[in-house]
Design an enzyme around this catalytic site. Structure first.
Site, PDB file in Angstrom:
ATOM      1  N   ALA B  42       0.842  -1.201   0.000  1.00 21.76           N
ATOM      2  CA  ALA B  42       0.000   0.000   0.000  1.00 21.76           C
ATOM      3  C   ALA B  42       0.879   1.254   0.000  1.00 21.76           C
ATOM      4  O   ALA B  42       0.579   2.227  -0.690  1.00 21.76           O
ATOM      5  CB  ALA B  42      -0.919  -0.016   1.215  1.00 21.76           C
ATOM      6  N   HIS B  43       1.982   1.221   0.741  1.00 22.49           N
ATOM      7  CA  HIS B  43       2.912   2.355   0.742  1.00 22.49           C
ATOM      8  C   HIS B  43       3.518   2.557  -0.648  1.00 22.49           C
ATOM      9  O   HIS B  43       3.638   3.652  -1.153  1.00 22.49           O
ATOM     10  CB  HIS B  43       4.027   2.136   1.767  1.00 22.49           C
ATOM     11  CG  HIS B  43       3.641   2.536   3.156  1.00 22.49           C
ATOM     12  ND1 HIS B  43       2.775   1.799   3.925  1.00 22.49           N
ATOM     13  CD2 HIS B  43       4.001   3.600   3.924  1.00 22.49           C
ATOM     14  CE1 HIS B  43       2.626   2.397   5.092  1.00 22.49           C
ATOM     15  NE2 HIS B  43       3.350   3.492   5.124  1.00 22.49           N
ATOM     16  N   ARG B  44       3.886   1.443  -1.245  1.00 21.45           N
ATOM     17  CA  ARG B  44       4.464   1.466  -2.581  1.00 21.45           C
ATOM     18  C   ARG B  44       3.487   2.082  -3.592  1.00 21.45           C
ATOM     19  O   ARG B  44       3.860   2.906  -4.414  1.00 21.45           O
ATOM     20  CB  ARG B  44       4.761   0.028  -2.988  1.00 21.45           C
ATOM     21  CG  ARG B  44       6.022  -0.162  -3.747  1.00 21.45           C
ATOM     22  CD  ARG B  44       6.276  -1.650  -3.912  1.00 21.45           C
ATOM     23  NE  ARG B  44       7.391  -2.088  -3.081  1.00 21.45           N
ATOM     24  CZ  ARG B  44       8.660  -1.883  -3.395  1.00 21.45           C
ATOM     25  NH1 ARG B  44       8.981  -1.232  -4.486  1.00 21.45           N
ATOM     26  NH2 ARG B  44       9.627  -2.303  -2.618  1.00 21.45           N
ATOM     27  N   GLU B  94       7.948   6.590   4.054  1.00 25.35           N
ATOM     28  CA  GLU B  94       7.061   7.281   4.990  1.00 25.35           C
ATOM     29  C   GLU B  94       7.002   8.798   4.814  1.00 25.35           C
ATOM     30  O   GLU B  94       5.957   9.394   5.007  1.00 25.35           O
ATOM     31  CB  GLU B  94       7.402   6.883   6.433  1.00 25.35           C
ATOM     32  CG  GLU B  94       6.203   6.754   7.357  1.00 25.35           C
ATOM     33  CD  GLU B  94       5.223   5.626   6.998  1.00 25.35           C
ATOM     34  OE1 GLU B  94       4.456   5.801   6.034  1.00 25.35           O
ATOM     35  OE2 GLU B  94       5.210   4.584   7.680  1.00 25.35           O
TER      36      GLU B  94
END
Ligand code: SF4
Lengths: 299, 208
Positions: B42-44, B94
């Protein structure tokens, strides 16, 4: 009972026992955590211990695994040559893990290497891990169960030191690992150290050391002294529960050892996390069982 | 919003930058309101692929975790077990993640580094840890799973948008000034470790 019924019976019992150990910690671990909890005075370690104890109570009450990472299952078997199910043992342990995976339920933690897919059953090539010790002239079987979580597997390390580095080198090897990886492995930790002749002998001993009851000592006086020195030393670093600071960082340090080649000191370190899910069960030839790790556990 | 109940300090979503002003590293907090599980892929997607996150986490909280979920009827779900996963894996993403999504509270396991600390300072955000290995405590704080997005990622990676009540204890590891609890502690641990190696080494000269 015929062979088939016996195999079924032992499979069922082992599946139940494995599931049970995922929900309730062994007596010695609970007692040690309680002892460490009482010795902490600061707010941070106290609130962490309060959470751990509430979690363990809820896990039993709601009948759920206490930590979501139920690990790779590992068994250390000490089997008598006369144990009636010696031939079936390895196969039935695998079946027991599959059964426990669906009944408990356990998280799917077996990824085939190279093909890189999760088998979805917690078993694969060589998993669960089974280590054999054959005991001549005995008809019983003793089994240690262990759930090796990812977080507490990570700090594991082994090397071969030159004799010139000595036990001073062993000390540094172990302590370095505590501040680099140990603090993320969910302390308070149980630390297993193998001192032997090569990487694999030391590594296996470092894991077997984690099966020893907390509070036990190496029978060699110097090794026992070193266990105490390392325990006090790691505690003095002040890593504390969850690595956030506290008076105590370890539940114990266990050293296991063998003789070595004059030119080499094999050394390995392995850690168990605060959620040290170890079980110990002994079967006689009629499959009557004794559980030494968890009082009150009935299969 | 900040609430105080039974001696607990509770952050209630939506959380403002102002609410985090008096929060310092080492503080113990609880969280009520919107908490969404969000980890590696999801961060990617948000940072590398520039996709819009389908759950609005602005002024809300995310949790680095891959839970065990039980599907109920009518597209409803139950949280069986949830524990934090190592936050450091998300460190790389982040700063950008906080910048684009406007998330206020990040919960995970272990510390994070400069990228996250800078995001906390620049955008008014904090990183907290929830003591790991306490999957049942964390799961019972989840009152309801309200939405499940990016389901194609599978159970551990799906964005599970939860309504939580007094989720915690959360220990602040990076505050909105960018102070970093673990990085400060690590210096202390390493210093004490060197002292201990020396003390012990004097007593284990068994090879003579
Ligand atoms: S290290 Fe142990 S307690 Fe921590 S998450 Fe892993 S298995 Fe659970």
């Amino acid at each position: 009972m015929n062979k088939e019924a016996q195999v079924q019976k032992m499979t069922d019992m082992m599946a139940k026992f494995v599931g049970y150990t995922g929900k309730k910690l062994p007596d010695d671990v609970i007692a040690k955590l309680q002892e460490l909890r009482e010795k902490e005075t600061e707010a941070l370690p106290k609130v962490i211990y309060d959470t751990m104890f509430r979690n363990q109570e809820l896990a039993v009450k709601l009948d759920r695994p206490s930590c979501q990472d139920t690990g790779v299952l590992q068994f250390w078997v000490k089997c008598g040559t006369g144990f009636p199910l010696i031939n079936e043992l390895e196969g039935l342990l695998k079946d027991a893990v599959v059964k426990a995976t669906f009944e408990t339920p356990l998280r799917h933690n077996s990824v085939e290497t190279f093909d890189e897919y999760n088998t979805g059953k917690n078993v694969g090539k060589g998993t669960p891990t089974v280590w054999w010790d054959i005991v001549p002239n005995w008809d019983g079987c003793e089994i240690y169960t262990y759930m090796a979580g990812g977080g507490c597997t990570l700090p594991g390390n082994a090397t071969v030191l030159m004799p010139g580095e000595g036990y001073e080198g062993v000390t540094k090897f172990v302590l370095d690992r505590m501040t680099s990886y140990g603090l993320n492995a969910c302390p308070p930790l149980l630390v297993g150290v193998g001192v032997a002749t090569s990487v694999e002998t030391a590594a296996l001993l470092s894991k077997k050391a984690l099966m020893r009851p907390i509070g036990s000592h190496n029978e060699n006086e110097r090794a026992a002294k070193m266990e105490k020195l390392l325990e006090d030393g790691i505690n003095a670093i002040g890593i504390g529960p969850q690595g956030m600071g506290g008076k105590y960082t370890v539940m114990g340090v266990h050293i296991e050892n063998t003789a070595r080649h004059p030119s080499a000191i094999g050394v390995a370190v392995n850690v168990g996390c605060w959620s040290h899910r170890r079980g110990h069960i002994i079967f006689d030839k009629d499959l009557n069982y004794t559980i030494t790790s968890h009082s009150g556990c009935v299969l | 919003m900040v609430e105080y109940r039974d001696g607990k300090k509770i952050l209630v979503t939506p959380i403002s930058a102002d609410d985090l002003k008096d929060v310092h590293i080492g503080d113990i907090l609880y969280l009520s309101g919107s908490l969404t599980t969000c980890r590696d892929v999801a961060h990617r997607r948000v940072v590398e692929e520039g996709r819009e996150i389908p759950v609005d986490v602005r002024n809300n909280a995310i949790l680095h975790a891959g839970p065990i979920i039980r599907p109920l009827e009518n597209d409803k779900f139950e949280m069986v077990s949830v524990g934090p996963t190592t936050s450091m894996r998300m460190e790389k993403f982040e700063y950008e993640f906080v910048k684009t999504t406007g998330v206020r509270v990040i919960v995970g396991k272990g510390g994070m580094k400069e990228n996250t600390a800078n995001a906390c300072k620049d955008f008014g955000c904090i990183h907290c840890v929830i003591p790991a290995g306490n999957a049942v405590v964390a799961a019972v704080c989840v009152e309801e799973i309200e939405r499940a997005e990016w389901r194609d990622l599978g159970m551990p990676e799906t964005l599970w948008n939860c309504r939580v009540k007094e989720f915690g204890p959360l220990i602040v590891s990076i505050d909105a000034e960018g102070n970093n609890y673990f990085e400060e502690k690590k210096i202390e641990y390493n210093r004490k470790k060197d002292e201990q190696v020396e003390i012990i080494s004097k007593q284990v000269g068994f090879i003579k």
